[in-house]
Design a protein around this motif. Structure first.
Motif, PDB file in Angstrom:
ATOM      1  N   LYS A 340     -10.371  -3.184  12.370  1.00 23.29           N
ATOM      2  CA  LYS A 340     -11.173  -2.311  11.499  1.00 23.29           C
ATOM      3  C   LYS A 340     -10.257  -1.345  10.746  1.00 23.29           C
ATOM      4  O   LYS A 340     -10.441  -1.095   9.559  1.00 23.29           O
ATOM      5  N   VAL A 343      -8.256  -3.124   8.071  1.00 30.02           N
ATOM      6  CA  VAL A 343      -9.107  -3.390   6.907  1.00 30.02           C
ATOM      7  C   VAL A 343      -9.239  -2.116   6.073  1.00 30.02           C
ATOM      8  O   VAL A 343      -9.113  -2.134   4.846  1.00 30.02           O
ATOM      9  N   GLN A 344      -9.478  -1.001   6.750  1.00 33.31           N
ATOM     10  CA  GLN A 344      -9.633   0.276   6.053  1.00 33.31           C
ATOM     11  C   GLN A 344      -8.376   0.634   5.267  1.00 33.31           C
ATOM     12  O   GLN A 344      -8.460   1.179   4.164  1.00 33.31           O
ATOM     13  N   SER A 346      -6.407  -1.448   3.870  1.00 30.26           N
ATOM     14  CA  SER A 346      -6.092  -2.538   2.929  1.00 30.26           C
ATOM     15  C   SER A 346      -4.885  -3.367   3.365  1.00 30.26           C
ATOM     16  O   SER A 346      -4.191  -3.951   2.537  1.00 30.26           O
ATOM     17  N   GLU A 347      -4.632  -3.440   4.680  1.00 33.81           N
ATOM     18  CA  GLU A 347      -3.543  -4.290   5.151  1.00 33.81           C
ATOM     19  C   GLU A 347      -4.009  -5.731   5.297  1.00 33.81           C
ATOM     20  O   GLU A 347      -3.219  -6.664   5.304  1.00 33.81           O
TER      21      GLU A 347
ATOM     22  N   LYS B  81      -3.677 -11.706   0.806  1.00 31.84           N
ATOM     23  CA  LYS B  81      -2.953 -10.679   1.558  1.00 31.84           C
ATOM     24  C   LYS B  81      -1.892 -10.005   0.677  1.00 31.84           C
ATOM     25  O   LYS B  81      -1.736  -8.778   0.702  1.00 31.84           O
ATOM     26  N   LEU B  84      -3.712  -7.774  -1.947  1.00 31.36           N
ATOM     27  CA  LEU B  84      -4.506  -6.629  -1.459  1.00 31.36           C
ATOM     28  C   LEU B  84      -3.940  -5.255  -1.830  1.00 31.36           C
ATOM     29  O   LEU B  84      -4.690  -4.387  -2.292  1.00 31.36           O
ATOM     30  N   ASN B  88      -8.285  -2.954  -5.520  1.00 35.82           N
ATOM     31  CA  ASN B  88      -9.040  -1.722  -5.274  1.00 35.82           C
ATOM     32  C   ASN B  88      -9.018  -0.732  -6.429  1.00 35.82           C
ATOM     33  O   ASN B  88      -9.740   0.258  -6.392  1.00 35.82           O
ATOM     34  N   ASN B 307     -15.184   1.764   1.959  1.00 37.00           N
ATOM     35  CA  ASN B 307     -14.782   1.523   3.339  1.00 37.00           C
ATOM     36  C   ASN B 307     -15.930   0.948   4.153  1.00 37.00           C
ATOM     37  O   ASN B 307     -15.757   0.010   4.928  1.00 37.00           O
ATOM     38  N   ASN B 310     -16.248  -2.665   3.394  1.00 35.27           N
ATOM     39  CA  ASN B 310     -15.222  -3.450   4.093  1.00 35.27           C
ATOM     40  C   ASN B 310     -15.626  -3.726   5.531  1.00 35.27           C
ATOM     41  O   ASN B 310     -15.500  -4.846   6.017  1.00 35.27           O
ATOM     42  N   GLN B 311     -16.101  -2.674   6.213  1.00 38.89           N
ATOM     43  CA  GLN B 311     -16.507  -2.835   7.609  1.00 38.89           C
ATOM     44  C   GLN B 311     -17.710  -3.789   7.695  1.00 38.89           C
ATOM     45  O   GLN B 311     -17.806  -4.617   8.598  1.00 38.89           O
ATOM     46  N   LEU B 314     -16.532  -7.349   7.337  1.00 39.47           N
ATOM     47  CA  LEU B 314     -15.834  -7.777   8.553  1.00 39.47           C
ATOM     48  C   LEU B 314     -16.853  -8.267   9.586  1.00 39.47           C
ATOM     49  O   LEU B 314     -16.775  -9.398  10.079  1.00 39.47           O
TER      50      LEU B 314
END
Lengths: 367, 367
Positions: A340, A343-344, A346-347, B81, B84, B88, B307, B310-311, B314
């Motif tokens: 989590k 993700v936050q 941006s990795e 990846k 990324l 954004n 954010n 994103n969560q 996931l």
């Protein structure tokens, strides 16, 4: 008292040995309770008790259903399986409304009305904050006291549980047991906030929303989703100074209901007023519900909906359990938080993180 | 032409060997296309291309993302990846509306307006029935023809896929690639019916609902859930005889929006009118959107929402995949139907059937 002396916690029922029993204590009742206490009933005992209409056996079986122990779960499944062919012969009515709307008083009066019609009424609940789980039954007894003592009524507080899904499952299995025990009218109480209505809506034939007159616009906004599920809206506390406002509210709610799309049942939701406190308008509520059942039994919707609900609970239980298995896995619990955060920051994309965790889970459960 | 004779399907680019090239064909373009065709680009090639703003590399990377092949998936993950950290930095705007509301014309005009402001605009879609996937881009070209040829615009039809979840995932990953390629304004088109709005709402910063004046009460009822998500309602086709009706509709929608609870963003949804066909009211739409971004960037909601999204993705991806793995398992597929029938015939409770299937699944995946 050699027997009692051997026990560290003597039973109140045996402590009176050798003392003259007051007349008010029934010797046969004491014997019955003692005999029941002596042994843990088998699944067969419970099934036989339930089918004979024994409320104590019903209570014990529901306790098994609510248990989290694996052994209890297996036994509960055996009982439910044996009861299933004797279930389904009831009407299931969901009753919702925000706290303060008078649900307990309504259920007390409505339940008593139904038993007076010769019906056997079981009251269950889906909500940890339900009024029947909070003191009224187990505690202060200021509410539903008449129904609690009514031999044709059975009242059971909401199962406790971590998740709404768990509580809902337990309640739905309890319905089967109540029906097999001869209860022909099942009332399921739920609080009119959050997700519990949807769960209850998926286990009842008829959904009744209790409202008050004069609730503000904002409150109505929140309840729009619940209003859409309602087969009837009953405006409670239509007494004294409130009668005029209740009638106005009835007109307003009727107008609002017309904005919703036609229901699949072919039923147009009805709005009535009542005063549970003054015992007024209760018969009209029952008439509305009876009309609904006449219509939906005739057009086949009653059976169709019950079958859809069964399929829903089959898939819903699977989906919930798949998630529970995953998120309770110790390895996943540890890594989910890390992912989590990644993700936050941006990795990693949320999708890549999900795939990573799923791969890990699949490899772990293979071992 | 010895080279061409060896090939069974000679390329149109080589067939002209030995023939004088018409002036209209650029020799350098042909060489570029030929060189690109010769090799399959590596993940690094694609990343370098994307970061350099190369739309061909972007297209190829999106094709990888959309692929169902495992090898492509891995390569796509590598590209995403690497992209990324460069993503954004855009605004993501969802645009919805029922068919016939003029979405394509609006996006064409609005997109062109934005490129004239110096912005780089990518148009993506979430819907198999989306207008940009149905002929307008690949086929008849009667719509968005200006934007298609605009070098500061990139238009990509909706990914095809079995499930909305799959299509949504692919679109959301494509957003990352578009942003890394330098597109600072992402428009996501979706059709105003069904579940796709919820998916789009979960991937955009701003949600715009295109409407028409004079849509009936019933239609408004259906769209209530979508209206609740909207940050702005734009009444399109406010031209000619329609202007008066559009203004009336604006007042009505404004009134309706007041009934919804306050949004977490602190933003009050706005209603404007426009005519995409006459290119009127477009600047006002952009002003509304800019005001929204000023507010939510200042109060922190912009980052908070991204954010949360994103969560959401996931967990949503995990939950969807857990179900897919289960229901696509060959053993489960066979037994699920049997269990559904047993549940329907009251031979087994839905919960017992669920447990039975889950036990079986767990044992099967262990092998």
């Amino acid at each position: 008292m050699p027997v009692a002396q051997k026990k560290t916690h003597p039973s109140a029922l045996t402590e009176n040995d050798g003392i003259e029993q007051p007349e008010i204590i029934s010797a046969s009742s004491v014997a019955q309770i003692q005999s029941f206490r002596k042994k843990i009933p088998t699944a067969d005992d419970l099934v036989n008790g339930i089918l004979a209409g024994d409320k104590t056996a019903l209570s014990r079986a529901i306790t098994l259903v609510e248990s989290t122990s694996a052994a209890h779960l297996e036994k509960a499944n055996d009982v439910i399986k044996a009861c299933l062919p004797h279930a389904n012969k009831s009407v299931r009515i969901g009753i919702t409304g925000v706290p303060g709307v008078g649900k307990s008083t309504f259920i007390e009066v409505f339940g008593t009305f139904l038993t007076n019609l010769g019906k056997k009424v079981a009251v269950l609940a889906v909500d940890p904050s339900s009024s029947i789980s909070h003191g009224s039954i187990l505690g202060d007894k200021t509410r539903m006291e008449e129904l609690v003592r009514n031999e044709n009524a059975f009242i059971r507080p909401s199962a406790s549980g971590e998740s709404l899904g768990g509580v809902a499952r337990k309640t739905r299995e309890s319905i089967i047991l109540c029906e097999a025990c001869g209860f022909d009218t099942i009332l399921i109480e739920t609080v009119g906030v959050g997700q519990s209505e949807t769960a209850v809506h998926s286990m009842v034939d008829f959904f009744l929303l209790l409202n008050l007159a004069g609730a503000g616009d904002e409150l109505q906004g929140i309840k729009r989703g619940i209003m859409e599920m309602a087969d009837a809206i009953v405006i409670n506390k239509a007494d004294g100074d409130n009668i005029k406002r209740a009638r106005l509210a009835k007109t307003e709610y009727n107008r609002a209901l017309h904005l919703f799309p036609m229901k699949n049942s072919g039923w147009s939701p009805k709005v009535t007023t009542c005063s549970a406190l003054a015992n007024e308008g209760i018969e009209e509520v029952w008439q509305t519900i009876s009309d609904y059942f006449s219509l939906t039994r005739a057009n086949g919707y009653f059976d169709k909906k019950r079958n859809e609900q069964n399929q829903y609970w089959l898939l819903e239980t699977i989906n919930e359990q798949l998630k529970t298995n995953f998120y309770n896995h110790p390895e996943i619990q540890k890594l989910l938080e890390e992912n989590k955060k990644a993700v936050q920051n941006s990795e990693i994309s949320p999708f890549a993180a999900a795939r990573h965790l799923l791969d890990l889970y699949q490899n772990n459960t293979k071992d």
